[in-house]
Write an enzyme that holds these catalytic residues in place. Structure first.
Site, short mmCIF file in Angstrom:
data_model
loop_
_atom_site.label_atom_id
_atom_site.label_comp_id
_atom_site.label_asym_id
_atom_site.label_seq_id
_atom_site.Cartn_x
_atom_site.Cartn_y
_atom_site.Cartn_z
N CYS A 1 10.32 -4.18 -9.40
CA CYS A 1 11.58 -4.06 -8.66
C CYS A 1 12.56 -5.11 -9.16
O CYS A 1 13.34 -5.69 -8.40
CB CYS A 1 11.36 -4.16 -7.15
N GLY B 1 0.76 -1.24 0.00
CA GLY B 1 0.00 0.00 0.00
C GLY B 1 0.79 1.29 0.00
O GLY B 1 0.21 2.38 0.01
#
Length: 443
Positions: A382, A265
């Site tokens: 990532c 989040g």
């Protein structure tokens, strides 16, 4: 090291024994039984009531895994007889000892006495002398140097060398060391400079990056509980690369936004801190992970809609109203954040990459249908692998007539096909890929 060097203790045992035993058991499960570091740490940390002991446990485990190749080389060099398959806990305890002396720089007397005593607590009293001798040798001579690339599985090491050439050595080196602590200042509650003053008043030094308007960098470890106003949502921990997602995603006030793989989040929180008027839907395939998004947004006082769903299966969750912007922070190999998730190098397999690439493609194809004409989709990972990043984008653009790549500037890293690639450690940040696409109106 912002942790007690003594750690918890058992009745009648030297201070810190319980912490070293838990560290050895955690590493044993991760290294020798294929368990998740995150999962094992959650279990181990629950057994330590003192936050200083928990911080010490985490620091030991991360340090040992980041420097595992060096410490394995020392054991191979110094042991007359290799440890056997049943000696996983002993080998792990030796890594615990090396990490304290080497990477963490703890006082040798505390590290040695607690670790040697932990040998007995593990039911190996007859090997305490050997542990003591090896740790004293490490203290006296230092740990031998080794190539950081040795920690990477051969197939992945070869791939990094092929894809990144002259950057490969720096990738391996950066991935073997701890990252700085990056904070994201909640601009709805104050400016970055104001929060920097609050940190200074708390005795915490911080720095800024001209390309990160909400970020402060802290180079020395500090407990989250020591951050002013953290519980109230005044600041959050988020790497600089992850913070750049909010800069790369152009949004108008009141825009309808989808965060398609939202957990935990942080990126949704950043967007809402910048503009609380956004109508944001946070989606995740797992209820427990979505609960973390709820908690993240509740801490900063932000509002959003939440839904558990497979983002690629739009028929099960999408109401047909298109989004102005979609953020797809896609599941990936995590090869850009090895320094934060060092067990990636133990668990990642070549077949994982194929599955991830296929999943990313399904997500892109499914989510593109939900973007309104003129709207945008930001694809981020990532990862530092081209299969997941620039090649994934090239394939998607080739098969999607209304996908128009947008230019991102040098702030986001190296030019990489239709996107930008930051490599691990550059400007102190994690490895990260960004690609922004606008949906053409084909009439």
């Amino acid at each position: 090291m912002n942790a007690s060097s003594n750690g918890g203790s058992s009745a009648g045992a030297a201070p810190g024994v319980a912490t070293r035993v838990l560290a050895a058991k955690t590493l044993d499960a991760v290294i020798h039984r294929g368990r998740s570091l995150k999962g094992e740490l959650a279990t181990a940390l629950a057994q330590l009531p003192d936050p200083r002991d928990r911080a010490l446990l985490e620091a030991i485990c991360f340090s040992a895994l980041r420097q595992r190749a060096r410490y394995d080389a020392a054991l191979q060099l110094w042991l007359q007889k290799p440890l056997g398959e049943k000696d996983g806990d002993l080998r792990s305890l030796l890594l615990v000892g090396f990490a304290q002396i080497d990477a963490m720089g703890l006082p040798a007397h505390a590290a040695l006495s607690a670790t040697v005593e932990a040998t007995r607590a593990l039911g190996r009293p007859h090997q305490a002398g050997m542990v003591n001798a090896l740790l004293r040798r490490a203290q006296r001579e230092g740990l031998p140097e080794s190539d950081p690339a040795a920690a990477w599985p051969a197939w992945l090491r070869k791939k990094i060398n092929l894809e990144w050439g002259g950057h490969a050595a720096a990738i391996f080196e950066a991935s073997a060391h701890a990252a700085p602590l990056w904070l994201r200042v909640n601009r709805s509650k104050g400016t970055r400079d104001q929060y920097a003053v609050r940190l200074q008043e708390a005795g915490i030094a911080s720095g800024t990056d001209p390309d990160l308007p909400d970020a402060l960098r802290i180079d020395l470890p500090v407990a989250v509980a020591a951050l002013p106003g953290f519980a109230e949502g005044d600041a959050s921990v988020q790497d600089g690369s992850a913070q750049q997602v909010a800069d790369a995603l152009p949004l108008m006030p009141g825009a309808r936004v989808l965060d398609a793989c939202a957990a935990p989040g942080g990126k949704a929180a950043h967007l809402l801190e910048r503009d609380p008027s956004l109508r944001l839907l946070a989606l995740d395939v797992d209820q427990r992970r979505l609960n973390r998004v709820r908690e993240t947004l509740a801490r900063i006082g932000a509002q959003a809609e939440f839904r558990v769903a497979d983002a690629s299966d739009t028929q099960t969750w999408w109401d047909g109203e298109p989004f102005d912007a979609v953020l797809l922070d896609a599941p990936c190999s995590a090869t850009g954040i090895v320094r934060r998730q060092p067990d990636v190098l133990l668990h990642r397999r070549p077949e994982d990459l194929s599955s991830l690439v296929a999943l990313q493609a399904r997500l892109l194809d499914g989510l593109w249908k939900t973007v309104k004409p003129g709207g945008v989709l930001l694809y981020a990972t990532c990862s530092i692998l081209k299969d997941e990043n620039e090649q994934q984008m090239s394939r998607f653009v080739a098969r999607t007539a209304d996908a128009l790549p947008q230019t991102l500037d040098v702030r986001y890293g190296h030019a990489a096909g239709h996107g930008r690639q930051r490599l691990p450690g550059e400007h102190g940040m994690d490895g990260f890929f960004y690609a922004l696409l606008r949906k053409r109106d084909l009439g």
